[in-house]
Design an enzyme around this catalytic site. Sequence first.
Site, PDB file in Angstrom:
ATOM      1  N   LYS A 180       0.822  -1.197   0.000  1.00 42.98           N
ATOM      2  CA  LYS A 180       0.000   0.000   0.000  1.00 42.98           C
ATOM      3  C   LYS A 180       0.850   1.237   0.000  1.00 42.98           C
ATOM      4  CE  LYS A 180      -3.950  -2.056   1.673  1.00 42.98           C
ATOM      5  NZ  LYS A 180      -4.920  -2.161   2.693  1.00 42.98           N
ATOM      6  N   GLY A 219     -10.713  -6.537   2.558  1.00 45.17           N
ATOM      7  CA  GLY A 219      -9.275  -6.480   2.354  1.00 45.17           C
ATOM      8  C   GLY A 219      -8.608  -5.337   3.086  1.00 45.17           C
ATOM      9  N   ASP A 220      -9.372  -4.573   3.874  1.00 45.78           N
ATOM     10  CA  ASP A 220      -8.744  -3.479   4.620  1.00 45.78           C
ATOM     11  C   ASP A 220      -9.478  -3.326   5.953  1.00 45.78           C
ATOM     12  OD1 ASP A 220      -7.326  -1.046   5.298  1.00 45.78           O
ATOM     13  OD2 ASP A 220      -6.853  -0.857   3.171  1.00 45.78           O
ATOM     14  N   ASP A 221      -9.202  -2.225   6.669  1.00 40.85           N
ATOM     15  CA  ASP A 221      -9.786  -2.062   7.996  1.00 40.85           C
ATOM     16  C   ASP A 221     -11.304  -2.231   7.982  1.00 40.85           C
ATOM     17  OD1 ASP A 221      -7.235  -1.506   8.843  1.00 40.85           O
ATOM     18  OD2 ASP A 221      -7.523   0.650   8.834  1.00 40.85           O
TER      19      ASP A 221
END
Length: 490
Positions: free
Chosen positions: A5, A293-295
């Site tokens: 990222k 796929g993220d927070d």
Amino acid sequence: MDVEKPFFVTICWSNFTRPSYTVYFLILTVISISILQITSKSSVFPSTWVIGSSKSESEENTSFLMDPGTCSWFYKKEESPRKMVMSIRDFGGIGDGNTSNTLAFRKALEYLKGFDKKGGSQLNVPQGKWVTGSFNLTSNFTLFLEFGAVILGSQNPEEWPVIEALPSYGRGRERLGGRHISLIHGDSLSNVVITGENGTIDGQGRMWWDLWWNRTLVHTRGHLVELMNSHNILISNLTFRNSPFWTIHPVYCSNVVIKGMTILAPLNSPNTDGIDPDSSTNVCIEDCYIESGDDLVAVKSGWDQYGIKMARPSSNIVVRKVSGTTPTCSGVGIGSEMSGGIFNVHIENLHVRNSAAGVRLKTDIGRGGYITNITITNITLDRVKTPFRFSRGANDHPDDGWDPKALPIVKGIYISNLVSIGTIRAPSLEGIAESPFEGICLKNISLLGLRPSLKWQCEFVKGIAVQVSPEPCQQLLSDNNNSSFWCQNL
Ligand SMILES: *[C@@H]1O[C@H](CO)[C@@H](O)[C@H](O)[C@H]1NC(C)=O
Ligand SMILES: *[C@@H]1O[C@H](CO)[C@@H](O)[C@H](O)[C@H]1NC(C)=O
Ligand SMILES: *[C@@H]1O[C@H](CO)[C@@H](O)[C@H](O)[C@H]1NC(C)=O
Ligand SMILES: *[C@@H]1O[C@H](CO)[C@@H](O)[C@H](O)[C@H]1NC(C)=O
Ligand SMILES: *[C@@H]1O[C@H](CO)[C@@H](O)[C@H](O)[C@H]1NC(C)=O
Ligand SMILES: *[C@@H]1O[C@H](CO)[C@@H](O)[C@H](O)[C@H]1NC(C)=O
Ligand SMILES: *[C@@H]1O[C@H](CO)[C@@H](O)[C@H](O)[C@H]1NC(C)=O
Ligand SMILES: *[C@@H]1O[C@H](CO)[C@@H](O)[C@H](O)[C@H]1NC(C)=O
Ligand SMILES: *[C@@H]1O[C@H](CO)[C@@H](O)[C@H](O)[C@H]1NC(C)=O
Ligand SMILES: *[C@@H]1O[C@H](CO)[C@@H](O)[C@H](O)[C@H]1NC(C)=O
Ligand SMILES: *[C@@H]1O[C@H](CO)[C@@H](O)[C@H](O)[C@H]1NC(C)=O
Ligand SMILES: *[C@@H]1O[C@H](CO)[C@@H](O)[C@H](O)[C@H]1NC(C)=O
């Protein structure tokens, strides 16, 4: 987020069952810590917190009674049903999973906008698959997805036109310049409901993820739902899937309730955060399951010099009974964009499984702003690698105009009643040398499964840990510099 990222990542988190009333009340009482004293001249600190208050709509009675068992004090229900109720079919919509309904939705909203001041309106989406490009909501409006209704995001990027960057970011988050509009969008609205009988909004984001992965993305990806400058919003009882980017993004909003939602995206999809309250106040997120796929949830408030200039904090944020999984990110993230300040965040009954981190606090030199009065309690982590982590940045700035003297202030972070099973890494708490993180209070924390050779990593943090096992770092073991003042009630 640490994985491929080049830009900022947020936090996610989840939890499950309803807390007992008494316990919640006790916790709140216990946490009524005296007054935060600010030592920095640069940042404007809040000294009081009025629950459920809102300055934006003077005609309403803005003081809600606090009900500790629900989010209801953040959302004011409309008194009567919407006057005009129509179906997308009335506007020529065809739910065959192929025909474009972009014009039908846009026509419907244009027509129903006429009822904003005439008792409001509701647009029903029946069972079927309704392909559409982006459309804008209106005020005093309900979008209702009946059982079996699926809204599918158009695969034509031109149906997600590029709009201006947010002033608190100064540019698109991923690419310079503007950004693609969200599939469902709203600006300067009030009294909006997006709900239904567990219908689905599917962004079909793979096309966008591919553009990101193969490095051909020109403008920042759009959200599944974004509401800007809006007040009194309810998003409930639906399934949101495959957002191109962050899934639900309330920005410059007040009184937002997000409840009973299922949010799903492939576990490797890039930046598909679940819910990102951004420069917003009185936001309650409850009873949600999020897998992405993220927070799972990330609280934000603008990016470096742009966020500092706009100075719009995120405050009075409640995250309760959220559960889920994010293999490379965290259950709940605070930051890293936090330049407008973040205060009064209460996170409880979070249940995170098979994830990289439980709670993560992220900031950076150049951010300015502050993170203060963050309460995190009753957290269950099951095979989460790092239970909690504070980090000081990854040199992630909008452009060269960031101010190296703009140091963030982090003060008053309370973590209690946390159990972690199958822990792989010890907590890592890294403050900033020129602006140490203060008032870190940890109580009743059990990290099970951690290899004894793994020690906590602490730097530039001040605080106290009690009933914490295995033994935390030295910085939290002695009453250094008046920490007991901050932690006295924990
Ligand atoms: C803590 O959270 C769990 C779910 O994560 C829930 O089952 C339990 O009731 C909560 N306990 C309290 C005291 O709120
Ligand atoms: C507003 O609500 C509060 C709490 O419910 C109540 O005490 C107050 O009288 C109300 N004020 C007005 C003007 O309705
Ligand atoms: C889908 O729609 C396009 C035009 O919009 C049409 O050419 C095509 O035949 C349709 N496909 C099916 C399976 O209906
Ligand atoms: C929404 O409806 C209320 C009550 O009818 C009205 O006072 C208000 O002006 C409407 N809001 C908008 C933005 O039209
Ligand atoms: C939706 O609103 C945005 C501004 O918020 C505007 O740029 C866009 O053209 C609008 N879209 C439609 C279909 O009206
Ligand atoms: C809603 O649908 C999702 C996806 O199909 C499912 O996982 C979830 O359990 C459903 N929620 C309710 C309350 O039925
Ligand atoms: C990148 O992905 C997009 C979307 O799938 C595709 O249209 C494009 O051809 C791909 N470009 C390259 C260079 O692989
Ligand atoms: C969600 O759905 C349940 C069951 O249909 C209903 O009782 C509840 O009022 C809904 N909640 C919201 C906030 O829409
Ligand atoms: C801290 O935040 C909690 C809610 O999360 C609030 O009840 C409390 O009053 C706040 N404390 C201060 C000193 O503002
Ligand atoms: C410590 O935390 C655990 C897990 O949340 C909870 O079950 C227990 O009641 C807590 N103990 C005390 C003394 O608060
Ligand atoms: C305690 O903190 C204050 C302000 O952060 C600082 O000025 C002072 O030097 C510190 N004292 C010690 C003993 O660390
Ligand atoms: C600790 O800090 C608080 C607020 O900054 C202050 O009121 C109090 O007097 C301090 N106590 C000691 C022993 O320094």
